[in-house]
Structures are given as structure tokens and as C-alpha cells.
Design a protein around this motif. Structure first.
Motif, PDB file in Angstrom:
ATOM      1  N   GLU A   1      44.699  45.561  66.780  1.00 31.55           N
ATOM      2  CA  GLU A   1      45.269  44.361  66.170  1.00 31.55           C
ATOM      3  C   GLU A   1      44.358  43.816  65.071  1.00 31.55           C
ATOM      4  O   GLU A   1      44.798  43.036  64.225  1.00 31.55           O
ATOM      5  CB  GLU A   1      45.489  43.262  67.227  1.00 31.55           C
TER       6      GLU A   1
ATOM      7  N   THR B   1      43.983  46.512  72.778  1.00 32.22           N
ATOM      8  CA  THR B   1      44.330  45.548  71.727  1.00 32.22           C
ATOM      9  C   THR B   1      43.476  45.629  70.463  1.00 32.22           C
ATOM     10  O   THR B   1      43.737  44.886  69.506  1.00 32.22           O
ATOM     11  CB  THR B   1      44.212  44.103  72.289  1.00 32.22           C
TER      12      THR B   1
ATOM     13  N   LYS C   1      49.383  40.253  72.037  1.00 35.78           N
ATOM     14  CA  LYS C   1      48.978  41.153  73.119  1.00 35.78           C
ATOM     15  C   LYS C   1      47.683  40.728  73.805  1.00 35.78           C
ATOM     16  O   LYS C   1      47.604  40.744  75.037  1.00 35.78           O
ATOM     17  CB  LYS C   1      48.864  42.591  72.592  1.00 35.78           C
TER      18      LYS C   1
END
Length: 692
Positions: free
Chosen positions: A221, A218, A7
Motif C-alpha cells: 500500500e 499490507t 487494509k
């Protein structure tokens, strides 16, 4: 898991593609882009551009990929964490303490950069090792910084490419590489030319906004780190994508178009920068079309009365030991002068001087950089592929205009208002026997105004008069080559001299102020005893811009030149096609010099002179003769155009253009002449046969 980890790459990649698309659209509609594009050509340019951008971003994301691959909690476990920290500290001490460590052997600032990097690595690794409870927060901060750096670099590169295109009509090339090497002049030029603080604040603000957006999308993550198997899958996938990208760029970067603007707009600036950085000098015999060497030399030398590289030039008249002042004017395109149709009255003095001079009305610069102009006027040889000889290591002990004057007992100097180390000028001129007078020779009270390029031209004019007066007292004739600096961005100069304010930063102001300074120089020179025994050669180094519809737009290489000497040179116009490399051999002819020559330019006033011109970029080599322009390029590409007169406001001799359509059937004789000239010059240079 793996799809989640890509991503950040997707978000940054989409941002990069959007920015690149915007900059391409800006280039398409930029005023400097004089070419017109049809609908399908626009689609082609944008499509190839997007493919190039995808490949480049994939390669550029290697640092982000490495960051994710090295994310781990296990490396902080005992004893690994302490061992790693110890190794980092030992490396830091090695760089800091050992005098001849491997980093210092590379020179420059490599050691300092390595020291700073390892120091930061120790700081953050230590924090995460000893503060496990803060590990997530520290990792988030580092991740945010990395995203911010990527975002800012993407924006900064786009802005840089815009300003570079705005100046040159090109993506990055050799000039951009020079901008990295000569940081003092270049950064100073940028600071003086553009609103740097608001510009950088805007870049950082936009970068910060983009970083916040991507970070929020993001950051989760980082909570679930990939295991070793997943890392190997990610690493393998990334290596494959990089390999595909490198392979793809090897094709897309070679796509050519008859429209040079299309090639530049569809290209990506970073591969062009890398190519320029690694190709300072192009091997003619590897990249260009060639013929048998002996035949090439025979073809090229046949235009001289004595068909040999070393020729004896003799005159039936007595030699004239007149002083010679060669003035190279920065970026003075022919069309700035009224003599070439300009109606803005930017050069009233030069136009008045042209009426009293031998004026060369159909003369072309060999290149689009100052060092090319200096090379042409000093070495009098066609340009060669790659960087100018002035910038190369093997640039000393050449056969030069200065060496001819020195053989006649002249005092020989190069005068420059800036620091002559710039563009390797000092190394070149001192290595060829010239004395140097530059900014280092100025006392503070002698400088009324200066910018990053040097002292104002009027200050250099006063210094030049001082130098020439001292030379005249020695009893020796003098040859001084003066390179002006004021007609260069940021185009700043003292107020009150001309009717354009000194802070207007306009090209027109730079031209007009240079003209004003030259008027002041001649007013002072006329009062000196040596004046009437002096020949003045005034010529531009290159044009203000080299952007055009094709590789070598001839109108962007046309420069003014004149030879003036009161009571010696009769006013006249020489309208035949000629090159910058012909100017000084012609001056030697006017002085009736007898000398042994290795010049490849000719005295244009001799009956054997063949009208022709050489024009080039760092890789496209052009030859103009018999109403044709022949261009040879890597890899062994040959193009030929028909040169045509076009009706307009100006006299025909000032209005030379060429047909944009490539000739399908080449004039082979002119192709052979083109190859012969450039191949022979490259061969002689390579084998030091043009040394004195």
C-alpha cells in the motif's frame, strides 16, 4: 485505491477484536467473577463488548490515519522539503534553548517528549529528503515500527487489564490513573510481583509476529500513495466514523446491569480509564439525586443528640489523658481472622488480642482504598463521590482526630513505612497538623528488609517504639497513627519469620507476616513505661478485595477492629452494625473527652447511636440500615437491596449478605436518609464547613 488503503486498519482491527474477545472470555471464567451467566446474558455481554471495541478501535486508529494522510513524495521537492526541514530544526532549537517555552510551561516531561519527537522527525525527514533512492525502504521501516507499536500496545493493554481485573475484579478506574501518577511505587510493585522480563519478552515476541504478518499483507500500500482528492475522501470518512464512534460510546458506556461483573466485562477499559482520569472529583449536585438542602441537613443531623453540625461533646467523668496508638492494617479483611471463621490460623496474635479487647464484630470500611480508610479514621465523615479527600487540593485545615488530640496537648504523628508522598498522604497529614515519620527517617542499619511499598512492618514497629519512647520523655501524651504496608502485593517480607517463605508472594503470607510484626510491636511496647497508660486501636483500612456480584458487595467491606488497653478496656464484643467513621468518636468517648465536634461518625456506646454503615466506591455511594442497602449512583440512579442473614458456619453476626435482587418498591425513608447523608457531607465539604 481507497479500499486498498483500509487494509492495515482492517487487519489491526480484527487483531484487536480477537484479543478483546479472548480477555472477555477469560474474565467470564475468572475465579474472581462470582456471578453466574445464562446463555443469552453471555451473548448480550459479548455483543455489547464487540460494539464497544469497534468504537474504541476506530477512535484509537487516529494516529495510523494521520500517518497515511501525511504520506507524500511532493513535500520533499524543492523548495518545500528544505523549508519543512528548516522549520523542524527551528522548533527543535526553540524547545532546547528557550527556558520558558510553551512545552515547559506544562511541567512534567512534556518538553523532553516533544524534543525527542521533533528530533526523530528531523532525522527521518532528513534521510528521506537527502536519500531519495532509499525513500521506500525508510518508509517501510517507519510503517513497520508503527504497526509494531499498535500490536504491542494492544497486547500490553490486554495483559494490563487482566492483571488489574485479577487484583480488583474491575476494569480500569481511579486506581489505574494513580498507577500512572505514582510510577515509582507502581512499576516497582509490578517488578516485584510478576515475572516482568519473561512477560515483556512474550509481549514483544507476539507483537513482532503479528506485525510481520500484517506488514507482509499490507506493505504494497506504500508503493502507490493516495493523491490529494483521495486523502480528502479518506479524511472525511474517518472523521465520520470517529463521530459515530464517540456518539455510540455515549450510549453503550451507560448500559447498566444488575450484575456488576456483566457491566465490567462488556465494557472497554480505555473509555473507563479516560472517564476516571477526567473525573477526580464528582460533583454530587450534578450527578446524584438530591432534596432540599435544609431538609437534607435536618434529616442527617437528627440522629445526633444535638442536631447541629458543630456539637459540644461532654462527659460526666474526668478526662483521661492516655496515649493513643491507632494502627491501620493494610488490606486486612475480616475473614482472615479466626474470629470470623477462618481456619488457616493466619492471625494468631490478633485473634488472641481480640479476646482481650473491645471487639467491633459488625464494622464496615467506607471504601476499597487505603486513602479511603485513612480519610474515615481521620475525618470521621461518610465517603464522598470521586477521589478521597486526601487526594484533593482542598484537603488541609480540616477538623480531624489529630486536631482533637492536639487541642488536648497531645503530640500527634503519622507513621508510615513507605514514602509518605505516595497517595498525597504527606500533603494531607502535614496540612492537618500531623508530624510525619516515614521511610525518609530510617537509617540504612534500621532496615532489615524493604520492598517498593516501604520497610518491613517489623522495622516500622521498632521505629514506632523509638518515636513513642522519645514522645513519652517529653512529658506530653501522644497520638500516633501507624499505617502498615507489608500486606500488599508483592507480599514480600524477611525469611524465617513465619512458616510461609518471604518470596512465596502469597496474600496469606502477607497477612501472617503483618500479624507477626504486630506481635513483635506489642512485645516491645509491654517493656516500656508508657504501655499501661496507652490505648491501642487496631483496624483494617479496607478489605483485600472489593469484587462482588453487585456494585457494593457488603462482605467485601467487612473489616476487623478492636480497642485494647490493659487494665482499662474490658474484653467485650460490640455486635451492632457500625461504620469505620464511628471508631475514633467512640475512642474519644472511652477517654471521656470534652470537645467541640464536627465529626459525622458517632460514639457507638451512647444510647442515641443508630446502627448504620456507609460503603462506597468512587461513584457508588451506599448506606446500610434497618436490613436495607441503599445505593445512589450517577446519573441520579437509586437502587435498594434487602439485607439478609444467610446460614453458614459462622455466627449470624458475622454472616451478613444481601439479596442480589433489586427491590422494586423502595423504602423511601431510607432513600431520603441516604441522600441526606451524602448530600449534606458534600455540601459541607464544598463550603469548607468541616474545617477546624
Amino acid at each position: 485505491m481507497i479500499t486498498q488503503k483500509i487494509k492495515p486498519f482492517l487487519y489491526l482491527g480484527i487483531f484487536y477484536l480477537i484479543v478483546s474477545l479472548v480477555i472477555r472470555l477469560v474474565f467470564l471464567f475468572h475465579p474472581i467473577t462470582t456471578a453466574s451467566f445464562g446463555f443469552f446474558e453471555i451473548i448480550k455481554v459479548l455483543s455489547i463488548g464487540i460494539i464497544n471495541d469497534i468504537f474504541v478501535f476506530t477512535i484509537a486508529s487516529v494516529f495510523l490515519a494521520l500517518y497515511f494522510l501525511f504520506l507524500s513524495n511532493s513535500k520533499y521537492d524543492k523548495p518545500y522539503g528544505h523549508i519543512i526541514l528548516g522549520i523542524l530544526i527551528l522548533i527543535f532549537l526553540y524547545i532546547l534553548v528557550i527556558p520558558n517555552n510553551i512545552f515547559k510551561q506544562y511541567g512534567g516531561s512534556i518538553a523532553e517528549i516533544a524534543l525527542a519527537f521533533i528530533g526523530l522527525k528531523i532525522l527521518f525527514f532528513g534521510l528521506m529528503l537527502f536519500l531519495p533512492g532509499k525513500r521506500i525502504q525508510i518508509r517501510n521501516v517507519l510503517y513497520f515500527i508503527i504497526l509494531f507499536l499498535y500490536s504491542v500496545i494492544i497486547i500490553f493493554n490486554a495483559v494490563s487489564e487482566y492483571f488489574f481485573y485479577n487484583e480488583f475484579g474491575l476494569r480500569y478506574n481511579f486506581i489505574a490513573v494513580d498507577y500512572l501518577i505514582y510510577t515509582n511505587e507502581v512499576i516497582g510493585n509490578i517488578m516485584e510481583s510478576y515475572p516482568v522480563v519473561p512477560l515483556f519478552l512474550s509481549i514483544f515476541a507476539v507483537g513482532l509476529a503479528i506485525t510481520f504478518f500484517i506488514y507482509r499483507k499490507t506493505r504494497k500500500e506504500l508503493l502507490d500513495l493516495p493523491n490529494l482528492k483521495q486523502k480528502f475522501i479518506l479524511l472525511g470518512s474517518f472523521i465520520l466514523l470517529v463521530a459515530v464512534s464517540l456518539f455510540g460510546l455515549s450510549f453503550t458506556t451507560k448500559i447498566t446491569s444488575p450484575n456488576v461483573f456483566a457491566e465490567e466485562i462488556e465494557a472497554n477499559g480505555l473509555p473507563k480509564f479516560y472517564w476516571a482520569f477526567t473525573h477526580n472529583e464528582l460533583d454530587y449536585f450534578q450527578f446524584y439525586p438530591k432534596i432540599d438542602q435544609k431538609l437534607a441537613e435536618k434529616n442527617f443531623l437528627s440522629e445526633f443528640s444535638t442536631p447541629a453540625l458543630t456539637r459540644n461533646i461532654t462527659s460526666e467523668q474526668p478526662e483521661l489523658k492516655k496515649n493513643v496508638v491507632l494502627i491501620s492494617i493494610e488490606s486486612l479483611s475480616a475473614d482472615f481472622m479466626e474470629h470470623y471463621g477462618n481456619t488457616e490460623k493466619l492471625t494468631p496474635f490478633l485473634d488472641s488480642l481480640a479476646d482481650k479487647s473491645m471487639m467491633f464484630t459488625n464494622l464496615y470500611a467506607t471504601g476499597n482504598r487505603t486513602v479511603r480508610g485513612l480519610e474515615a479514621l481521620t475525618l470521621c465523615i461518610p465517603p464522598t463521590a470521586g477521589e478521597s479527600i486526601i487526594k484533593r487540593e482542598n484537603n488541609k485545615n480540616k477538623f480531624t482526630t489529630g486536631s482533637v488530640f492536639k487541642s488536648k496537648g497531645y503530640d500527634v504523628k503519622f507513621l508510615y513505612g513507605g514514602y509518605s508522598y505516595f497517595d498525597n498522604m504527606q500533603d494531607f497529614f502535614t496540612g492537618n497538623g500531623y508530624g510525619i515519620v516515614d521511610r525518609d527517617n530510617f537509617k540504612p542499619e534500621e532496615i532489615s528488609f524493604a520492598n517498593v511499598w516501604g520497610v518491613a512492618d517489623e522495622d516500622m514497629a521498632k521505629k514506632a517504639i523509638q518515636v513513642m519512647n522519645a514522645e513519652a520523655k517529653s512529658g506530653k501524651p501522644f497520638f500516633n497513627h501507624w499505617m502498615t504496608v507489608s500486606n500488599h502485593r508483592p507480599f514480600t517480607y524477611p525469611d524465617g519469620r513465619i512458616d510461609i517463605p518471604g518470596n512465596a508472594k502469597s496474600r496469606e503470607g502477607g497477612v501472617k507476616y503483618t500479624d507477626y510484626s504486630l506481635r513483635k510491636f506489642f512485645e516491645m511496647a509491654k517493656k516500656q513505661d508508657w504501655y499501661k497508660n496507652t490505648v491501642f486501636v487496631i483496624i483494617a483500612d479496607h478489605c483485600a478485595s472489593s469484587a462482588g456480584d453487585t456494585e457494593l458487595p457488603m462482605d467485601k467491606y467487612k473489616i476487623p477492629a478492636m480497642v485494647y488497653s490493659e487494665g482499662f478496656i474490658q474484653p467485650q464484643k460490640f455486635d451492632k452494625l457500625m461504620s469505620q467513621i464511628d471508631v475514633m468518636p467512640t475512642v474519644f468517648g472511652l477517654l471521656n473527652f470534652n470537645y467541640q465536634s464536627k465529626f459525622l461518625g458517632q460514639d457507638v456506646l451512647k444510647s442515641e447511636f443508630q446502627p448504620k454503615a456507609y460503603i462506597a466506591t468512587y461513584q457508588d455511594l451506599g448506606f446500610v440500615k434497618d436490613d436495607h442497602l441503599t445505593i445512589i449512583s450517577p446519573v441520579r440512579i437509586i437502587r435498594q437491596y434487602s439485607v439478609k442473614q444467610k446460614p453458614g458456619k459462622l455466627s449470624p453476626q458475622f454472616n451478613i449478605y444481601y439479596d442480589e435482587n433489586i427491590l422494586k418498591d423502595h423504602n423511601q425513608k431510607l432513600v431520603d436518609e441516604t441522600i441526606s447523608a451524602y448530600q449534606s457531607t458534600s455540601y459541607w465539604l464544598k463550603n469548607n464547613q468541616l474545617n477546624r
